[in-house]
Motif scaffolding. Structure first.
Motif, short mmCIF file in Angstrom:
data_model
loop_
_atom_site.label_atom_id
_atom_site.label_comp_id
_atom_site.label_asym_id
_atom_site.label_seq_id
_atom_site.Cartn_x
_atom_site.Cartn_y
_atom_site.Cartn_z
N VAL A 137 -4.47 1.00 -0.14
CA VAL A 137 -5.62 1.02 0.29
C VAL A 137 -6.70 0.53 -1.02
N PRO A 138 -6.99 -0.46 -1.02
CA PRO A 138 -8.16 -1.03 -2.17
C PRO A 138 -9.21 -0.12 -2.34
N LEU A 139 -9.77 -0.09 -3.44
CA LEU A 139 -10.93 0.67 -3.69
C LEU A 139 -12.17 -0.20 -4.19
N VAL A 140 -13.33 0.05 -4.00
CA VAL A 140 -14.48 -0.68 -4.84
C VAL A 140 -14.48 -0.09 -6.21
N THR A 141 -14.56 -1.03 -7.08
CA THR A 141 -14.51 -0.87 -8.59
C THR A 141 -15.83 -1.11 -9.32
N LEU A 142 -16.09 -0.51 -10.10
CA LEU A 142 -17.35 -0.61 -11.12
C LEU A 142 -17.06 -1.72 -11.98
N ASP A 143 -15.99 -1.85 -12.47
CA ASP A 143 -15.74 -3.22 -13.18
C ASP A 143 -15.23 -4.34 -12.36
N LEU A 144 -15.74 -5.39 -12.26
CA LEU A 144 -15.68 -6.31 -10.98
C LEU A 144 -14.30 -7.10 -11.22
N SER A 145 -13.94 -7.08 -12.21
CA SER A 145 -12.52 -7.71 -12.71
C SER A 145 -11.30 -7.04 -12.54
N ARG A 146 -11.42 -5.45 -12.30
CA ARG A 146 -10.48 -4.82 -12.30
C ARG A 146 -9.92 -4.45 -10.97
N ARG A 147 -8.95 -4.46 -10.34
CA ARG A 147 -8.46 -4.00 -9.02
C ARG A 147 -7.78 -2.78 -9.17
N LEU A 148 -8.31 -1.72 -8.52
CA LEU A 148 -7.49 -0.45 -8.36
C LEU A 148 -7.52 -0.13 -6.61
N ALA A 149 -6.43 0.62 -6.47
CA ALA A 149 -6.32 1.09 -5.21
C ALA A 149 -5.62 2.30 -5.01
N SER A 150 -5.70 2.95 -3.88
CA SER A 150 -4.78 4.25 -3.78
C SER A 150 -3.57 3.84 -2.96
N VAL A 151 -2.59 4.34 -3.40
CA VAL A 151 -1.26 4.21 -2.55
C VAL A 151 -0.75 5.54 -2.02
N SER A 152 -0.29 5.43 -0.65
CA SER A 152 0.51 6.58 0.00
C SER A 152 1.72 6.22 0.18
N PHE A 153 2.44 7.11 0.25
CA PHE A 153 3.95 7.12 0.56
C PHE A 153 4.30 7.89 1.61
N GLU A 154 4.57 7.45 2.79
CA GLU A 154 4.92 8.24 3.93
C GLU A 154 6.37 7.90 4.38
N ASP A 155 7.13 8.98 3.95
CA ASP A 155 8.72 8.88 4.29
C ASP A 155 9.23 7.79 3.73
N VAL A 156 9.00 7.37 2.54
CA VAL A 156 9.47 6.19 1.78
C VAL A 156 10.85 6.60 1.37
N ARG A 157 11.75 5.92 1.86
CA ARG A 157 13.19 6.08 1.78
C ARG A 157 13.69 4.77 0.71
N VAL A 158 14.26 5.52 -0.38
CA VAL A 158 14.68 4.53 -1.54
C VAL A 158 16.32 5.13 -1.80
N ASP A 159 17.14 4.20 -2.38
CA ASP A 159 18.37 4.45 -2.75
C ASP A 159 18.39 4.91 -4.21
N GLY A 160 19.46 5.58 -4.42
CA GLY A 160 19.66 6.25 -5.85
C GLY A 160 19.28 5.36 -7.12
#
Lengths: 427, 390, 427, 390
Positions: D209-232
């Motif tokens: 989910v992107p955020l609005v940033t003070l620095d107009l050239s920087r992109r920041l976001a929230s990242v959530s993990f919902e039952d994210v399955r990865v292998d070893g």
């Protein structure tokens, strides 16, 4: 002086060994906790003993190692001097008169070497190296600090002699010294920088009064001197008539070099600099080391300490490599002048009430904080105030347009008059 | 130029009184105060007292009492009285001049104790000491901080009830003028609650140990209590004295901030004058923009301190609901700014400010000392948060 | 104007009652949460509706209550005005064009009343009161901010007319306005304060371009105006030829009065001012209200808020009582200019990372902190920068010696040349 | 005068490189970097990207990769390599110019992830992504902070071991360029200990989910993990990754401080030039002592930042014992001073600094943003105390 001489490493090793033996046999070990003795705490007996010891070191050939032999030096290389610096570190090398010795050797002697005439150098320098004579600077005046070229002490020619009249102040170590190099005005109709001349003045002369200046913290490192028609012969004049300003500048350069605090630079590989130990101690004594506000103060002080150390190394390196012009040294001075008061204030803030009163019996952190608070702005004022450094930085480093000037291009007499009447005629 | 000459030239000689709205009676009182100080204890005499262990002369104290310095918070029936009827507003007039002229002596603690007794003591207790305080025959001080100088609500002195009285053990620190006090108003702890006891300093078990002080005109001491036995009449008011302590703190801060304003005004005034007199580079240094701008900021801060000190005294005098929060607000601000002003005044003076003979450092010492005497700025800020429910 | 009229209290009570009835019947209630609408957010429809509403208020006799009847006012006393101020507080009193209305009524109209000629006042002022005309200031220029008398917009006489050429900027509300009062240079050979004249300029003229200035925070409260040989008749000239500077000073006085933030002064008896609620909210949202460092920041900001409020009251009182000269108002302005940036920075410090990014969907305290940070220095710059205030305080209040002056006593043409060549000839 | 013209005039066009001791290879690299930026993304084009959701162009990223921007911390066997052999010292050269010229894009996170993998990943894991990072074909970022932007050592993402892998639940906040990232290096928690997982952004359950940033050239976001399955094979290094996190933070701070130095240098340079050009009261405003003295202080602070940034990069590159403490020291100092410099530069500019068209506010936005991006000054100071055993 003789850095071009090539020294074989075996010669140097032999020199070092000989020196080690001599040091071990002749000098006591240095007390690592002893600071430089305060000027007003040095007794006449102590001074005499230190002078005798310096003569011994001199006679062994370890004073003026790189100085020309014709002026009493050894004419050896910088490498030899470096060996002395290293080997003597562990010993109580005599410094007669404390700060007076530092001024004599670090500021006055190099100035004389650069600007005195041949006869003066042959006559004066050996006595200085031998410890027979201590010399100090008679430079600042009650009315001339930041604006050093505005001094009012006058030297009036009287046949073959000069009559000096005026007041000097902030002379470090003058109570222990024998002579002063004195800047005086010899032409009142020239612009201020162009009517100044240097003289050697005997401080034991009955027409000279040396008075310690009691300082804000109660101690007395400095003196005030009253020159009441002191007569000196023309061969006591140093450098050309009315050309004294260039010598003053050269001397100020030596002064900055001599006053560079070696303790400020951490020994290489000496590990991590501890975090503001003085402040930590105060906070510990008040049991406030866990307070978030106090921790921020401590960390901020430490960060400033470290950052100023790094700045100093950067500026020294960039001047040495000629990337920056020498005025960049003002960054170091201004940094000290800004940060030391902040640090002194932070210590008092952490000390709280313990910084305003303490028991006379026990060592109190608060007392140290209070003393440092009283002394806290010394680096912001002495040796060129913060304002002077900011002028230098803005004009000589940043290239900002100069301020209008009201004193360098007109007769000094007129400068004095204009300054007194400032504003009355719409300057 | 001497200090007094500088003060005269700078207009600090009374005309810069921090309160803009004095009545004509108060203006006369102020004038009398200034005339008394200049005649009795000008700076040269103040300096002579710096090495005196007591720090002031009892005869002088009596003369000061004749002017009403210690009577302003004492009720009329006990020999007190004030110029305007609003005693604290009169007292800050004196406090400001004491600071401006670096006066020694127990003005602060005497008035704090007087107020405490007037508000909480029984008529008998009042009669015992208040007339003496008002008349300057009796010196009293307030023992409020713990041994380390912190506010402890009395926790550091345990008072145990015995038959017919109490036994006190513990210590108080940073007590002003305990060296010369006849009576001590001691904040202590009775069964977990705060209480105040009025104790003669000569009572067996009371030990006063003088401290060395940054402010050369201020006397502070540690006071310890070793099995000090007092009878029941020593207890002032009821056990559970938190409200009284708060109120006394407010009075202390109102007087202290007024005093600091006087100190800062003197310091700033002589600095402005110095910058007009001193020339360098062919001009008065006060004509250089960099210094002018520093002094403009100092002027702003000083005016703000004056506004705050007057508002605080008024709020405390009127027992306004905001007095408690305002006391911490003003004390925190004045405490911080006092250091900033002192630092810059020293800077503008340059070398001369570092000499013992020049009076600037005496003002600097008192300004810094006052910033901690009844709580440091960070302590006031923390209490301010608490007062606002944070 | 008519404060000397004695009003009986029963007259005033009747006036109040009548007003109450009218207000309740004709104006909607004020939304306490609505700030002044931003200029660029006002639609043409909204502007027209607000103008119509102002005409209604005017016709009821509640605009220009104290103004002379010959200029469209009611000629009543300050007590009547005070009653309006009290009674109307709860209602949405129309302000067409937002800030444009404030400038018209608070700054331009008083200036015209003081300096326009009789004919101009009779013709212009009623239209202003009625809401028919909005006027703004054309004062600052891209090259003249702090040094307002250094403007470069020129007015050249051409028979009975004047031709204006130049660029103005920082005009609040000009996008909604009909006219501007414009300061222009009419004599280039006079010293800078003595060659300035005021003109009324129609902003809808095809030779005037009004362009909103996009600001640092993305909004656009101000405009830039390009005057491209705009022709105005000589009866559009306000005040005497070349005497414009006195009018400008008078106008700046009205501007300071109009911009005095009434919210800054707490209502009497309104209880204890809450502790920095904005900062507390941010800290609460980050769960840092217990951090000692954060608590110190909050308390420090609150103390500054309260102390500045007390200072403001003191200064206003001392000016009113003529204890201080009017320049003491600079203390208030400088206090704002120093404290507001500190407060904006403190909010960002408390906001931490939440001040550099936030979710677009929900109200974020960090976003507010960031916007305030971007705007934080406005009070330090606009309406006379901190530096200008410090000049005023040091010279006019502390009596410090004046700076040397390089512009007020020579022809403006020469000032421009000297400034460009500064330093090349050793000024 | 345009931004670029101002930069040229102010000598910021490369000659003000913060490191005094670059090798000739590094000087050439610096020159190439500057030339590339000025050709590809001058300020006019940078401004066009402010409203772009990704913030940069993938084609441009590939070209930047050809210059070696993402290869400096990648071992040679995986397609990496640096100019001097001391990759971080080369990387700070680029970082400084990115700041000075307000460049967008994932330079910081790509290099941090590259260093993390190079130091802790298995050869197979390295082969999977490092060549792509070095070549600019793959965008990677580091998910280190909790949802509120605080350092939590992974506590906000719980990774539970399952048969053959892990399931992740939780969230990371303030993740740079998560919007455009192909791979995420996620700091998580495995049974109470920290660990890092390399996860494809396209894995089901990863929500950005992107955020609005003070620095107009920087992109920041929230990242959530919902039952994210990865292998070893997603686990990078061992469980118990605190040391790795510390090291990555140091690298991040070294790059970030260098970037901030570039920002501040640009800001200060255009301010000094502006003060020489702008006249008022018949003089260039830079001739007024009050402004000169402000700029002298700014010059000092900037030089100090440069000294600190170079020392920090060197210490981290050399894995010196003082790197950890120095990282917090320099970050705290630079973070504070960045605000001070920005504030005064705005003040000296006056009104023009408030206009959107003038570039000063873009620099101010980045300077302030950088002061919080990898920890706020007060956080660094607290950690500094802890690092010193307080």
């Amino acid at each position: 002086m003789s850095d071009t001489i090539t020294n074989t490493s075996s010669d140097l090793d032999a020199y070092r060994q000989q020196m080690r033996d001599w040091l071990a046999a002749n000098l006591p070990a240095r007390d690592p906790h002893a600071g430089l003795r305060a000027a007003h705490e040095i007794s006449a007996e102590q001074l005499a003993a230190d002078r005798a010891l310096q003569k011994k070191v001199y006679e062994a050939g370890y004073v003026g190692i790189t100085w020309p032999t014709e002026y009493g030096g050894q004419g050896l290389s910088g490498q030899h001097q470096q060996i002395w610096n290293e080997e003597s570190r562990a010993y109580a090398v005599p410094a007669p008169g404390g700060i007076a010795s530092g001024v004599t050797m670090g500021i006055v002697a190099p100035t004389l070497l650069a600007h005195a005439n041949e006869e003066q150098k042959r006559s004066w320098l050996p006595k200085i190296l031998r410890g027979d004579e201590l010399w100090v600077q008679l430079l600042s005046e009650p009315g001339a600090g930041s604006d050093l070229a505005g001094i009012l002490t006058r030297a009036t020619q009287d046949g073959e002699s000069w009559i000096l009249q005026g007041t000097k102040v902030w002379s470090s170590g003058a109570m222990s010294a024998d002579f002063g190099v004195c800047l005086a005005r010899t032409d009142w109709d020239a612009p201020k920088h162009r009517g100044l001349t240097w003289f050697k003045v005997p401080l034991r002369d009955p027409r000279v009064t040396v008075r310690p200046v009691r300082e804000i913290n109660g101690s007395a490192e400095f003196c005030e001197e009253f020159l009441d028609d002191v007569v000196v012969a023309d061969d006591m004049r140093i450098g050309e008539l009315n050309e004294g300003w260039a010598i003053a500048n050269s001397m100020l350069g030596f002064e900055r070099g001599a006053s560079r605090d070696p303790g400020a630079v951490r020994p290489k590989g000496g590990g991590i600099r501890p975090i503001a130990p003085d402040l930590v101690e105060i906070a510990r004594s008040r049991a406030t080391l866990t307070h978030g506000h106090v921790r921020q103060l401590i960390a901020k002080a430490h960060a400033n300490d470290v950052m100023h150390e790094l700045l100093t190394a950067r500026v020294v390196s960039s001047i040495t490599k000629r990337i920056s012009n020498p005025s960049a040294a003002s960054y170091i001075k201004l940094g000290h002048g800004i940060l030391q008061p902040l640090r002194a204030c932070a210590a008092m803030e952490i000390a709280g009430r313990t910084g305003i009163a303490w028991s006379a019996d026990v060592h109190a952190h608060g007392e140290t904080a209070a003393t440092n608070y009283l002394n806290g702005r010394i680096m912001a004022i002495a040796g060129g105030s913060n304002q002077i450094q900011r002028n230098i930085i803005s004009e000589r480093l940043l290239g900002l347009p100069r301020e209008p000037n009201f004193d360098t291009n007109k007769p000094f007499r007129e400068v004095l008059r204009t300054a007194r009447n400032w504003g009355t005629k719409g300057e | 130029m001497t200090f007094t000459e500088q003060m005269v030239r700078s207009g600090a000689q009374g005309s810069r009184c921090m309160d803009l709205e004095l009545t004509s009676d108060q203006l006369l009182f102020h004038e009398t105060t200034v005339r008394f100080i200049d005649a009795e204890l000008p700076m040269t005499k103040v300096r002579q007292l710096h090495d005196d262990p007591v720090g002031y002369d009892r005869g002088w104290l009596g003369k000061a009492a004749e002017l009403g310095w210690f009577a302003m918070l004492v009720p009329e029936e006990h020999g007190g009285g004030s110029v305007s009827g609003a005693g604290l507003l009169d007292a800050v007039i004196v406090a400001e001049e004491l600071g401006r002229r670096m006066q020694p002596g127990p003005f602060l603690p005497m008035n704090i104790v007087a107020a405490a007794l007037a508000e909480h003591a029984s008529p008998e207790q009042c009669a015992r000491v208040l007339p003496g305080i008002a008349g300057g025959e009796v010196v009293a001080t307030w023992c409020v901080s713990d041994a380390d100088g912190n506010w402890d609500g009395g926790a550091g002195v345990i008072a145990v009830a015995t038959e017919g009285g109490f036994v006190l053990n513990g210590s108080r620190g940073y007590v002003q003028d305990a060296q010369s006090a006849d009576w001590l108003l001691v904040v202590a702890n009775v069964g977990g609650a705060s209480a105040q006891f009025l104790i003669e300093a000569s009572t067996p078990g009371v030990v006063v140990v003088p401290l060395v002080t940054l402010d050369l005109s201020r006397r502070l001491a540690s006071v310890s209590f070793e099995d000090v036995r007092v009878d029941g009449s020593a207890l002032i008011g009821a056990v559970g004295a938190d409200g009284a302590l708060e109120r006394q703190l407010q009075i202390a801060l109102a007087l202290l901030c007024a005093e600091t304003v006087g100190v800062l005004d003197a310091m700033f005034s002589i600095t402005v004058e110095y910058s007009k007199d001193r020339t360098a580079f062919g001009r008065p240094i006060g004509s250089f923009q960099a210094l002018k701008h520093i002094m403009a900021d100092l002027g702003l801060w000083l005016e703000t301190c004056k506004a705050g000190a007057v508002a605080l005294a008024t709020a405390v005098e009127q027992r306004s609901a905001e007095a408690a929060a305002l006391a911490h607000t003003v004390a925190a601000y004045v405490g911080d700014v006092a250091t900033d002003i002192a630092q810059e005044c020293l800077q503008i003076h340059g070398g001369i400010g570092y000499t013992w003979e020049y009076d600037l450092h005496l003002l600097l010492r008192r300004a810094r000392s006052n910033s901690a005497l009844y709580g440091e700025p960070s302590w006031h800020r923390e209490r301010l948060c608490v007062a606002h429910g944070l």
